[in-house]
Design an enzyme around this catalytic site. Structure first.
Site, PDB file in Angstrom:
ATOM      1  N   ARG A  88     -19.840  18.992  22.190  1.00  0.00           N
ATOM      2  CA  ARG A  88     -20.538  17.705  22.025  1.00  0.00           C
ATOM      3  C   ARG A  88     -20.620  16.957  23.358  1.00  0.00           C
ATOM      4  O   ARG A  88     -21.550  16.203  23.606  1.00  0.00           O
ATOM      5  CB  ARG A  88     -19.844  16.852  20.967  1.00  0.00           C
ATOM      6  CG  ARG A  88     -20.096  17.342  19.552  1.00  0.00           C
ATOM      7  CD  ARG A  88     -19.744  16.298  18.526  1.00  0.00           C
ATOM      8  NE  ARG A  88     -18.314  16.069  18.389  1.00  0.00           N
ATOM      9  CZ  ARG A  88     -17.469  16.882  17.767  1.00  0.00           C
ATOM     10  NH1 ARG A  88     -17.917  17.984  17.209  1.00  0.00           N
ATOM     11  NH2 ARG A  88     -16.188  16.608  17.681  1.00  0.00           N
ATOM     12  N   TYR A 123     -24.053  15.282  24.663  1.00  0.00           N
ATOM     13  CA  TYR A 123     -24.249  13.870  25.034  1.00  0.00           C
ATOM     14  C   TYR A 123     -24.790  13.752  26.455  1.00  0.00           C
ATOM     15  O   TYR A 123     -25.625  12.893  26.738  1.00  0.00           O
ATOM     16  CB  TYR A 123     -22.938  13.085  24.884  1.00  0.00           C
ATOM     17  CG  TYR A 123     -22.401  13.096  23.470  1.00  0.00           C
ATOM     18  CD1 TYR A 123     -23.283  13.089  22.381  1.00  0.00           C
ATOM     19  CD2 TYR A 123     -21.039  13.127  23.194  1.00  0.00           C
ATOM     20  CE1 TYR A 123     -22.808  13.135  21.078  1.00  0.00           C
ATOM     21  CE2 TYR A 123     -20.565  13.175  21.894  1.00  0.00           C
ATOM     22  CZ  TYR A 123     -21.453  13.183  20.841  1.00  0.00           C
ATOM     23  OH  TYR A 123     -20.981  13.230  19.554  1.00  0.00           O
ATOM     24  N   TYR A 135     -28.306   4.580  15.320  1.00  0.00           N
ATOM     25  CA  TYR A 135     -27.991   3.876  14.079  1.00  0.00           C
ATOM     26  C   TYR A 135     -26.736   3.030  14.272  1.00  0.00           C
ATOM     27  O   TYR A 135     -25.923   3.290  15.162  1.00  0.00           O
ATOM     28  CB  TYR A 135     -27.883   4.845  12.909  1.00  0.00           C
ATOM     29  CG  TYR A 135     -26.604   5.635  12.821  1.00  0.00           C
ATOM     30  CD1 TYR A 135     -26.446   6.814  13.535  1.00  0.00           C
ATOM     31  CD2 TYR A 135     -25.556   5.215  12.007  1.00  0.00           C
ATOM     32  CE1 TYR A 135     -25.281   7.541  13.448  1.00  0.00           C
ATOM     33  CE2 TYR A 135     -24.386   5.935  11.906  1.00  0.00           C
ATOM     34  CZ  TYR A 135     -24.251   7.093  12.630  1.00  0.00           C
ATOM     35  OH  TYR A 135     -23.092   7.801  12.544  1.00  0.00           O
TER      36      TYR A 135
HETATM   37  N1  SAM Z   1     -22.697   3.561  16.146  1.00  0.00           N
HETATM   38  C1  SAM Z   1     -22.246   3.686  14.772  1.00  0.00           C
HETATM   39  C2  SAM Z   1     -21.973   2.295  14.207  1.00  0.00           C
HETATM   40  O1  SAM Z   1     -22.236   1.308  14.912  1.00  0.00           O
HETATM   41  O2  SAM Z   1     -21.524   2.166  13.071  1.00  0.00           O
HETATM   42  C3  SAM Z   1     -21.027   4.591  14.686  1.00  0.00           C
HETATM   43  C4  SAM Z   1     -21.314   6.028  15.067  1.00  0.00           C
HETATM   44  S1  SAM Z   1     -19.899   7.063  15.129  1.00  0.00           S
HETATM   45  C5  SAM Z   1     -20.488   8.390  16.075  1.00  0.00           C
HETATM   46  C6  SAM Z   1     -19.779   7.798  13.551  1.00  0.00           C
HETATM   47  C7  SAM Z   1     -18.690   7.168  12.710  1.00  0.00           C
HETATM   48  O3  SAM Z   1     -19.102   5.871  12.306  1.00  0.00           O
HETATM   49  C8  SAM Z   1     -18.378   7.897  11.416  1.00  0.00           C
HETATM   50  O4  SAM Z   1     -17.485   8.970  11.588  1.00  0.00           O
HETATM   51  C9  SAM Z   1     -17.794   6.794  10.574  1.00  0.00           C
HETATM   52  O5  SAM Z   1     -16.431   6.503  10.933  1.00  0.00           O
HETATM   53  C10 SAM Z   1     -18.663   5.610  10.994  1.00  0.00           C
HETATM   54  N2  SAM Z   1     -19.845   5.522  10.120  1.00  0.00           N
HETATM   55  C11 SAM Z   1     -21.088   5.950  10.371  1.00  0.00           C
HETATM   56  N3  SAM Z   1     -21.895   5.722   9.315  1.00  0.00           N
HETATM   57  C12 SAM Z   1     -21.121   5.148   8.378  1.00  0.00           C
HETATM   58  C13 SAM Z   1     -21.360   4.700   7.060  1.00  0.00           C
HETATM   59  N4  SAM Z   1     -22.547   4.789   6.491  1.00  0.00           N
HETATM   60  N5  SAM Z   1     -20.313   4.166   6.381  1.00  0.00           N
HETATM   61  C14 SAM Z   1     -19.092   4.067   6.922  1.00  0.00           C
HETATM   62  N6  SAM Z   1     -18.809   4.483   8.164  1.00  0.00           N
HETATM   63  C15 SAM Z   1     -19.815   5.020   8.877  1.00  0.00           C
END
Ligand code: SAM
Length: 260
Positions: free
Chosen positions: A64, A68, A90
């Site tokens: 990864r 990136y 997102y």
């Molecule tokens: N940039 C994203 C944000 O602002 O929420 C986070 C991205 S990070 C790479 C991915 C992590 O964000 C997941 O493993 C989880 O912990 C959290 N995450 C992403 N989508 C989510 C959701 N729908 N509900 C809860 N946690 C979420």
């Protein structure tokens, strides 16, 4: 002249993007994105048809870290070619997401204007859906694997949020899931701080407005049996709240009795 703006599209489709971010999205000459599903991609495309997903740079077996770097380079190259670029991620574009930070840093050193706008992150949704105010006890957040591998102490009087629990202990950076063994090790490490019966919550905010959030409550010892996905976030409520400390109050010339 090329420039970059990193925006967040929020978690729940269409409704959680800020007005400012949407303006940038509409006016961009090139849009790149890392979005959770096809619906979100179609929605972004409907606002700006130049949208191109960066997901193609992920590959099973590819680190990864390399992915990136490749994503960063695609975005930076488009700015160097003179485009007004938007990178749409997102959630919040700078929370547990490195490509926006990398691209901004690289472009700034090359003399291009680059900025990040805030977005609605998964933890912002979590506070709303779980009815938690992080200010009541304080709150600590870690990327799950970094927490597990670093041996850092937890403050059990505050909330703990473990992001990417679905990748717990995944050290190869080459696959997108954890294992039962890793989750059992996670239980052993968390058990240094919390009893096996301590209740915790697995949270997933809905990507689509008609869906409900996933809020599953279980005991620490049950963690290896829980169905955990790449979008799950683990929330551990405090064992105790904040308490008054006599030594600290002395510094202010106060006494515990001053607080009734
Ligand atoms: N940039 C994203 C944000 O602002 O929420 C986070 C991205 S990070 C790479 C991915 C992590 O964000 C997941 O493993 C989880 O912990 C959290 N995450 C992403 N989508 C989510 C959701 N729908 N509900 C809860 N946690 C979420």
């Amino acid at each position: 002249n090329g420039s970059l703006t990193c925006i967040g599209t929020g978690i729940t489709l269409a409704g959680q993007i800020t007005t400012l971010s949407k303006n940038y999205l509409e006016q961009a000459e090139r849009v790149f994105g890392i979005l959770p599903d096809k619906l979100s991609e179609d929605w972004v495309k409907s606002i700006n048809p130049s949208y191109k997903s960066l997901q193609y740079l992920y590959a099973e077996g590819k680190s990864r870290r390399q992915t990136y770097q490749d994503m960063t380079e695609v975005v930076c190259q488009s700015v160097r070619e003179g485009n007004k670029v938007v990178l749409a991620l997102y959630g919040h574009p700078g929370i547990f997401a490195c490509v926006g930070h990398f691209a901004i840093e690289r472009l700034k050193t090359e003399g291009y204007p680059a900025q990040m706008l805030p977005g609605v992150s998964a933890d912002a949704c979590l506070y709303a859906d779980l009815g938690i105010d992080p200010g009541t006890t304080g709150c600590q957040a870690y990327e799950a694997t970094q927490f597990l591998f670093s041996g850092v102490p937890l403050n059990t009087s505050a909330y703990t949020i473990l992001w990417q629990i679905g990748l717990a202990g995944e050290h190869t950076l080459k696959t997108l899931k954890t294992t039962q063994e890793n989750l059992k090790a996670t239980v052993r490490i968390l058990n240094k701080w919390y009893p096996l019966q301590h209740e915790m919550i697995l949270y997933e905010a809905p990507f689509i407005p008609v869906q409900k959030p996933r809020i599953d409550t279980f005991m620490l010892k049950e963690l290896p049996q829980i169905d955990i996905s790449t979008i799950s976030t683990l929330v551990i409520p405090p064992l105790t709240g904040l308490k008054l400390d006599k030594g600290a109050l002395d510094e202010f010339g106060l006494d515990i009795s001053d607080f009734g």
